[in-house]
Design a protein around this motif. Structure first.
Motif, short mmCIF file in Angstrom:
data_model
loop_
_atom_site.label_atom_id
_atom_site.label_comp_id
_atom_site.label_asym_id
_atom_site.label_seq_id
_atom_site.Cartn_x
_atom_site.Cartn_y
_atom_site.Cartn_z
N MET A 1 0.90 -1.18 0.12
CA MET A 1 0.10 -0.25 -0.17
C MET A 1 0.86 1.21 0.17
O MET A 1 1.79 1.40 0.73
CB MET A 1 -0.91 0.03 1.41
N ASP A 2 0.46 2.20 -0.86
CA ASP A 2 1.17 3.61 -0.76
C ASP A 2 0.79 4.18 0.56
O ASP A 2 -0.42 4.30 1.11
CB ASP A 2 0.56 4.42 -1.93
N PRO A 3 2.11 4.52 1.42
CA PRO A 3 1.74 5.37 2.60
C PRO A 3 0.87 6.45 2.53
O PRO A 3 0.23 6.86 3.62
CB PRO A 3 3.27 5.42 3.06
N ALA A 4 0.83 7.00 1.25
CA ALA A 4 0.05 8.12 1.03
C ALA A 4 -1.52 7.76 1.39
O ALA A 4 -2.53 8.49 1.85
CB ALA A 4 0.20 8.71 -0.25
N TYR A 5 -1.95 6.51 1.08
CA TYR A 5 -3.32 6.30 1.41
C TYR A 5 -3.58 6.37 2.81
O TYR A 5 -4.89 6.87 3.02
CB TYR A 5 -3.55 4.47 1.22
N LEU A 6 -2.78 6.48 3.89
CA LEU A 6 -3.05 6.53 5.22
C LEU A 6 -3.61 8.08 5.45
O LEU A 6 -4.22 8.20 6.38
CB LEU A 6 -1.97 6.19 6.10
N ASP A 7 -3.28 8.87 4.68
CA ASP A 7 -3.87 10.31 5.01
C ASP A 7 -5.19 10.69 4.06
O ASP A 7 -5.48 11.82 4.14
CB ASP A 7 -2.51 11.31 4.62
N ARG A 8 -5.58 9.52 3.15
CA ARG A 8 -6.60 10.04 2.50
C ARG A 8 -7.97 9.55 3.39
O ARG A 8 -7.94 8.87 4.30
CB ARG A 8 -6.87 8.92 1.28
N GLU A 9 -9.10 10.35 3.06
CA GLU A 9 -10.32 9.96 3.52
C GLU A 9 -10.80 8.34 3.42
O GLU A 9 -10.66 7.80 2.38
CB GLU A 9 -11.38 10.90 3.03
N LEU A 10 -11.12 7.95 4.57
CA LEU A 10 -11.52 6.47 4.72
C LEU A 10 -12.33 6.27 3.70
O LEU A 10 -13.56 6.40 3.46
CB LEU A 10 -12.17 6.33 6.05
N GLY A 11 -11.87 5.06 2.62
CA GLY A 11 -12.73 4.63 1.64
C GLY A 11 -12.99 5.40 0.43
O GLY A 11 -13.37 4.75 -0.46
N VAL A 12 -12.93 6.72 0.66
CA VAL A 12 -13.25 7.60 -0.48
C VAL A 12 -12.32 7.74 -1.69
O VAL A 12 -11.12 7.88 -1.54
CB VAL A 12 -13.46 9.06 0.16
N GLY A 13 -13.00 7.25 -2.72
CA GLY A 13 -12.08 7.16 -3.97
C GLY A 13 -11.28 6.00 -4.09
O GLY A 13 -10.64 5.67 -5.12
N PHE A 14 -11.45 5.02 -3.04
CA PHE A 14 -10.55 3.69 -3.23
C PHE A 14 -11.17 2.75 -4.14
O PHE A 14 -12.34 2.64 -4.21
CB PHE A 14 -10.57 3.17 -1.77
N SER A 15 -10.37 1.95 -4.72
CA SER A 15 -10.90 0.87 -5.57
C SER A 15 -11.08 -0.18 -4.80
O SER A 15 -10.91 -0.12 -3.55
CB SER A 15 -9.74 0.45 -6.41
N GLY A 16 -11.84 -1.26 -5.57
CA GLY A 16 -12.21 -2.44 -4.45
C GLY A 16 -11.10 -3.03 -3.91
O GLY A 16 -10.94 -3.36 -2.88
N GLY A 17 -9.72 -3.15 -4.82
CA GLY A 17 -8.75 -3.61 -4.14
C GLY A 17 -8.02 -2.88 -3.05
O GLY A 17 -7.73 -3.63 -1.99
N GLU A 18 -8.03 -1.52 -3.23
CA GLU A 18 -7.57 -0.67 -2.03
C GLU A 18 -8.40 -0.95 -0.82
O GLU A 18 -7.95 -1.08 0.26
CB GLU A 18 -7.39 0.62 -2.77
N LYS A 19 -9.72 -1.05 -1.12
CA LYS A 19 -10.59 -1.28 0.30
C LYS A 19 -10.29 -2.57 0.84
O LYS A 19 -10.11 -2.59 2.01
CB LYS A 19 -11.94 -1.04 -0.25
N LYS A 20 -10.05 -3.64 0.22
CA LYS A 20 -9.42 -4.95 0.59
C LYS A 20 -8.43 -4.80 1.30
O LYS A 20 -8.14 -5.48 2.39
CB LYS A 20 -9.84 -6.09 -0.36
N LYS A 21 -7.21 -3.94 0.85
CA LYS A 21 -5.98 -3.82 1.34
C LYS A 21 -6.22 -3.27 2.81
O LYS A 21 -5.46 -3.46 3.71
CB LYS A 21 -4.97 -3.07 0.57
N VAL A 22 -7.15 -2.24 2.72
CA VAL A 22 -7.26 -1.52 4.20
C VAL A 22 -7.84 -2.57 5.00
O VAL A 22 -7.39 -2.57 6.35
CB VAL A 22 -8.33 -0.31 4.07
#
Length: 253
Positions: free
Chosen positions: A133-154
């Motif tokens: 996961m790109d560490p920048a994801y950690l500062d993004r709004e929870l789930g907003v604009g995340f792909s299905g794969g990114e949400k599963k990684k979370v």
């Protein structure tokens, strides 16, 4: 009940809006094992996961749930979570305005754990790296604009962070491409390795199971558990589907 039985369900029946969904479910998951609950869409599998977590939208009409030697049948969802139950969702939530990092810290603190900011930031960054996961994801709004794969990684990030005693994963492979599926599989393996984690995987297909050593398979159709066996059931279902189980249930009624 054996001493190593982590989850024991006896006579579990439940309804939604007064419509019966689950019917007298008996299911046991020993500590440290990987169990799979399989069945066609609409079989009641996700309902079972929500009932285990005490979701108030689902009415438990009979039966009891024992977890780690404690009767949790009447416990609220937050108390079940603190006891070590974890449920991933088919459709993870989106919370605009709440950074993922803040959400993760809140769920850890919600379990009564003390969190030191510097140590926490380092830990989740290391876990994110482990899951590609790109560490920048950690500062993004929870789930907003995340792909299905990114949400599963979370979800896998939460799993590794919380290290629950039992992780219930509901259709974790739904909509994932090969790369995301690989990351999710790695997350499950790390969870198993780091805390002797126990898994109950809810699914209607066999794709995610190719990457796991499964101890026990349970088959559900129309809210009934109709079969149980070893991992050879996975290959049988992959080849033939659920039709014979549905026919068996119809004949038994």
């Amino acid at each position: 009940m054996a001493s190593n039985d982590l989850l024991v369900c006896r006579g579990l029946s439940a309804s939604v809006d007064e419509k019966p969904i689950l019917h007298a479910i008996d299911l046991t998951v020993p500590q440290g094992e990987v169990h799979v609950l399989m069945g066609p869409n609409g079989a009641g599998k996700s309902t079972f996961g929500h009932v285990l977590m005490g979701d108030p939208a689902y009415e438990l009409t009979s039966g009891e749930i024992s977890f780690d030697g404690e009767d949790v049948t009447e416990l609220a969802p937050d108390k079940r979570s603190r006891a070590g139950l974890f449920l991933s969702f088919q459709a993870p939530v989106e919370i605009p305005g709440v950074p993922l990092r803040s959400f993760l810290r809140a769920i850890v603190e919600g379990r009564g754990e003390k969190v030191k900011n510097k140590e926490f930031r380092k830990k989740i960054q290391e876990l994110a790296k482990t899951l590609d996961m790109d560490p920048a994801y950690l500062d993004r709004e929870l789930g907003v604009g995340f792909s299905g794969g990114e949400k599963k990684k979370v979800e896998m990030l939460q799993l590794l962070l919380l290290q629950p005693k039992l992780a219930i994963l509901d259709e974790t492979d739904s909509g994932l491409d090969v790369d995301a599926l690989s990351v999710v599989s790695r997350g499950m393996e790390l969870y198993r390795e780091t805390c002797d984690g126990t898994l109950l995987i809810i699914t209607h297909n066999t794709r995610i199971l190719e990457h796991l050593e499964v101890d026990r398979v349970h088959v559900m159709v129309h809210g009934h558990l109709v079969a149980e066996g070893d991992s050879s059931l996975i290959d049988e279902i992959d080849a033939n589907g659920f039709e014979r189980y549905e026919a068996q249930l119809a004949d038994a009624k």
